[in-house]
Design an enzyme around this catalytic site. Structure first.
Site, PDB file in Angstrom:
ATOM      1  NE  ARG A 140      -4.071  -2.109   0.079  1.00 53.70           N
ATOM      2  CZ  ARG A 140      -3.315  -3.222  -0.442  1.00 53.70           C
ATOM      3  NH1 ARG A 140      -2.623  -2.868  -1.135  1.00 53.70           N
ATOM      4  NH2 ARG A 140      -4.294  -4.081  -0.015  1.00 53.70           N
ATOM      5  CB  SER A 197      -9.012  -0.890   4.693  1.00 50.34           C
ATOM      6  OG  SER A 197      -9.616  -2.368   4.266  1.00 50.34           O
ATOM      7  CD  GLU A 251      -5.820   1.993   2.449  1.00 48.96           C
ATOM      8  OE1 GLU A 251      -5.762   0.519   2.708  1.00 48.96           O
ATOM      9  OE2 GLU A 251      -6.392   2.006   1.274  1.00 48.96           O
TER      10      GLU A 251
HETATM   11  C1  LIG Z   1     -15.859   0.806  -0.670  1.00 49.03           C
HETATM   12  C2  LIG Z   1     -14.358   1.202  -1.405  1.00 49.03           C
HETATM   13  C3  LIG Z   1     -13.328   0.274  -1.586  1.00 49.03           C
HETATM   14  C4  LIG Z   1     -12.129   0.283  -1.143  1.00 49.03           C
HETATM   15  N1  LIG Z   1     -11.479  -0.694  -0.998  1.00 49.03           N
HETATM   16  C5  LIG Z   1      -9.761  -0.779  -1.841  1.00 49.03           C
HETATM   17  C6  LIG Z   1      -9.271  -2.213  -2.062  1.00 49.03           C
HETATM   18  O1  LIG Z   1      -9.690  -3.120  -2.268  1.00 49.03           O
HETATM   19  N2  LIG Z   1      -7.400  -1.994  -2.317  1.00 49.03           N
HETATM   20  C7  LIG Z   1      -6.939  -1.178  -2.438  1.00 49.03           C
HETATM   21  O2  LIG Z   1      -6.183  -1.338  -2.797  1.00 49.03           O
HETATM   22  N3  LIG Z   1      -8.102   0.551  -2.220  1.00 49.03           N
HETATM   23  C8  LIG Z   1      -9.068   0.714  -2.329  1.00 49.03           C
HETATM   24  N4  LIG Z   1     -10.252   0.957  -1.357  1.00 49.03           N
HETATM   25  C9  LIG Z   1      -9.562   2.960  -1.313  1.00 49.03           C
HETATM   26  C10 LIG Z   1      -9.960   3.457  -2.603  1.00 49.03           C
HETATM   27  O3  LIG Z   1     -10.548   3.021  -3.556  1.00 49.03           O
HETATM   28  C11 LIG Z   1      -7.875   3.421  -3.429  1.00 49.03           C
HETATM   29  O4  LIG Z   1      -7.122   3.648  -2.806  1.00 49.03           O
HETATM   30  C12 LIG Z   1      -8.193   3.824  -4.856  1.00 49.03           C
HETATM   31  O5  LIG Z   1      -7.226   3.948  -5.852  1.00 49.03           O
HETATM   32  C13 LIG Z   1      -8.265   5.192  -4.251  1.00 49.03           C
HETATM   33  O6  LIG Z   1      -8.314   6.870  -5.914  1.00 49.03           O
HETATM   34  P1  LIG Z   1      -9.097   7.386  -5.984  1.00 49.03           P
HETATM   35  O7  LIG Z   1      -8.938   8.070  -7.506  1.00 49.03           O
HETATM   36  O8  LIG Z   1     -10.222   7.925  -5.884  1.00 49.03           O
HETATM   37  O9  LIG Z   1      -7.913   9.049  -5.190  1.00 49.03           O
HETATM   38  P2  LIG Z   1      -8.500   9.628  -4.483  1.00 49.03           P
HETATM   39  O10 LIG Z   1      -8.694   9.498  -3.072  1.00 49.03           O
HETATM   40  O11 LIG Z   1      -8.759  11.385  -5.006  1.00 49.03           O
HETATM   41  O12 LIG Z   1      -6.667  10.318  -4.051  1.00 49.03           O
HETATM   42  C14 LIG Z   1      -6.377   9.747  -3.327  1.00 49.03           C
HETATM   43  C15 LIG Z   1      -4.488  10.475  -2.729  1.00 49.03           C
HETATM   44  O13 LIG Z   1      -3.940   9.964  -3.887  1.00 49.03           O
HETATM   45  C16 LIG Z   1      -3.666  11.231  -5.331  1.00 49.03           C
HETATM   46  N5  LIG Z   1      -3.762  11.573  -6.204  1.00 49.03           N
HETATM   47  C17 LIG Z   1      -4.539  10.560  -6.917  1.00 49.03           C
HETATM   48  N6  LIG Z   1      -4.283  10.614  -7.820  1.00 49.03           N
HETATM   49  C18 LIG Z   1      -3.418  11.217  -8.068  1.00 49.03           C
HETATM   50  C19 LIG Z   1      -2.424  10.903  -9.426  1.00 49.03           C
HETATM   51  N7  LIG Z   1      -3.054  11.166 -10.490  1.00 49.03           N
HETATM   52  N8  LIG Z   1      -1.122  11.389  -9.143  1.00 49.03           N
HETATM   53  C20 LIG Z   1      -0.723  11.864  -8.209  1.00 49.03           C
HETATM   54  N9  LIG Z   1      -1.302  11.993  -7.258  1.00 49.03           N
HETATM   55  C21 LIG Z   1      -3.222  11.232  -6.921  1.00 49.03           C
HETATM   56  C22 LIG Z   1      -4.115  12.155  -3.922  1.00 49.03           C
HETATM   57  O14 LIG Z   1      -3.840  13.425  -3.866  1.00 49.03           O
HETATM   58  C23 LIG Z   1      -4.263  12.010  -2.707  1.00 49.03           C
HETATM   59  O15 LIG Z   1      -3.172  12.023  -2.078  1.00 49.03           O
HETATM   60  C24 LIG Z   1     -11.340   1.530  -1.730  1.00 49.03           C
HETATM   61  C25 LIG Z   1     -11.981   2.613  -0.755  1.00 49.03           C
HETATM   62  C26 LIG Z   1     -13.364   2.634  -1.302  1.00 49.03           C
HETATM   63  C27 LIG Z   1     -14.154   3.714  -0.696  1.00 49.03           C
END
Ligand SMILES: Cc1cc2nc3c(=O)[nH]c(=O)nc-3n(C[C@H](O)[C@H](O)[C@H](O)COP(=O)(O)OP(=O)(O)OC[C@H]3O[C@@H](n4cnc5c(N)ncnc54)[C@H](O)[C@@H]3O)c2cc1C
Length: 346
Positions: free
Chosen positions: A164, A242, A341
């Site tokens: 992670r 998580s 996380e």
């Molecule tokens: C219901 C649910 C289930 C989930 N299950 C999992 C799972 O099974 N496994 C898992 O690993 N995660 C899981 N997640 C967490 C999440 O979905 C992931 O971490 C996902 O990759 C976040 O993507 P996002 O575009 O929503 O990022 P955001 O929430 O918009 O951003 C998260 C972070 O990433 C940074 N960021 C976003 N895009 C970029 C970019 N292009 N360049 C640089 N930095 C960036 C942001 O600045 C921030 O710090 C889950 C979340 C939810 C709500």
């Protein structure tokens, strides 16, 4: 590219929490990145990146500076023999990309179906689920280096991926991921199933290679059961998934009954350390599914999964109070500090 003021961020997050962004730019063209990252007032804090909003916690007071919402699109698939290079823009939906790849008979990311958010955020925290991590299939990542002001392509091996984490997460102000290239396999069969509960659901032995659509259906079934598949009808999915990661600790410090998995045991890599289950620690510290406390009104632990903290009708400060209560309970019970996380904006 248009900049708006006082834009509410809660609707852009899966927690539906937090205040407004003083400045907000929705970025649809990567060529505008340089100007999008520059706030109107040079004295204001560096712009924050937001994509799918599924792993970010926005303060109740909102964000004083600029928020850049990454919404770039575009997917290119290049066939190279049995392998296919899939390049996707950062703002593409990750789950849609997985669905499209599976429909084309491309294996490698099928167990990562149902993870919300964007393509560009997957390397950021090396998303993983059901026995696989995205790092295993990342060939290269195109980034904008905010310090050097240049665009660079990093090979997967240069991204310092860990459980992670990655070099992007360790240095969150530095890189904007603009594009990710995945190396996938052209086959109708999934990669070998590693995760015992997934094998159980599929009715196969670990190591088997069921058809891709069957693996996707099984993962989505398990995710739904655990409140890990976004669904407006399921209040347990108003979360960031998580909230805590599984800690890596010295095996000797762990209660005998706690689950444990080996971590890197190469010489010098911290032998004797194991990964344990944050969910087990929380439950055995006396915090059950559905847990609430008057100190954290309007939020609770998911009724389906102890690791997910859910917003019912609360606030970010209540959510952080619940997280602090859980962390303190685990520390008191086991002397172990849980790591969070999601990115918590301050
Ligand atoms: C219901 C649910 C289930 C989930 N299950 C999992 C799972 O099974 N496994 C898992 O690993 N995660 C899981 N997640 C967490 C999440 O979905 C992931 O971490 C996902 O990759 C976040 O993507 P996002 O575009 O929503 O990022 P955001 O929430 O918009 O951003 C998260 C972070 O990433 C940074 N960021 C976003 N895009 C970029 C970019 N292009 N360049 C640089 N930095 C960036 C942001 O600045 C921030 O710090 C889950 C979340 C939810 C709500």
């Amino acid at each position: 590219m248009r900049c708006a003021n006082a834009v509410p961020l809660a609707p852009l997050t899966t927690l539906h929490l937090g205040g407004a962004a003083a400045e907000y730019v929705r970025l649809t063209d990567a060529d505008d990145l340089g100007s999008a990252l520059a706030p109107a007032d040079p004295e204001s804090p560096p712009a924050i990146l937001l994509a799918g909003g599924s792993n970010i916690v926005v303060p109740d007071a909102g964000v004083a500076g600029r928020v850049v919402h990454l919404a770039t699109t575009g997917v290119v698939m290049r066939h190279e023999g049995e392998s296919v290079a899939v390049t996707a823009a950062a703002g593409e939906s990750w789950d849609d990309l997985v669905t499209a790849c599976v429909a084309q008979g491309l294996a490698g990311i099928e167990t990562l179906t149902g993870i919300p958010g964007s393509v560009g955020a997957t390397p950021y925290q090396n998303v993983g689920a059901y026995g696989r991590e995205v790092a295993e299939v990342i060939a290269r990542v195109r980034v904008h280096d905010r310090v050097a002001g240049t665009a660079v392509t990093l090979a997967g091996d240069d991204c310092d991926f860990g459980y992670r984490t990655s070099r992007f997460r360790r240095d969150p102000g530095r890189f904007v991921i603009t594009e990710v290239t995945f190396h996938l396999h052209r086959t109708d069969q999934a990669l070998p199933v590693r995760y015992p509960a997934l094998a159980g659901t599929l009715g196969c032995a670990p190591g088997a290679r069921p058809p891709l659509p069957e693996v996707v259906a099984a993962v989505r079934h398990l995710r739904r059961e655990r409140g890990m598949l976004l669904d407006p009808a399921d209040p347990d999915t108003r979360s960031v998934g998580s909230f805590f990661v599984n800690p890596v600790v010295a095996a000797a410090n762990l209660p005998a009954a706690a689950p444990r998995w080996p971590v890197d045991d190469r010489p010098g890599a911290g032998g004797g350390r194991v990964k344990t289950s944050a969910a087990w620690l929380i439950e055995n510290a006396g915090i059950p599914r559905g847990f609430t406390t008057p100190a954290a009104p309007g939020v609770r632990v998911s009724t389906k999964h102890t690791l997910a903290l859910v917003n019912v009708d609360g606030t970010t400060s209540a959510l952080l109070a619940l997280a602090a209560f859980i962390t303190a309970s685990v520390r008191t019970a086991f002397g172990i500090d849980l790591d969070v996380e999601p990115r918590i904006l301050t």
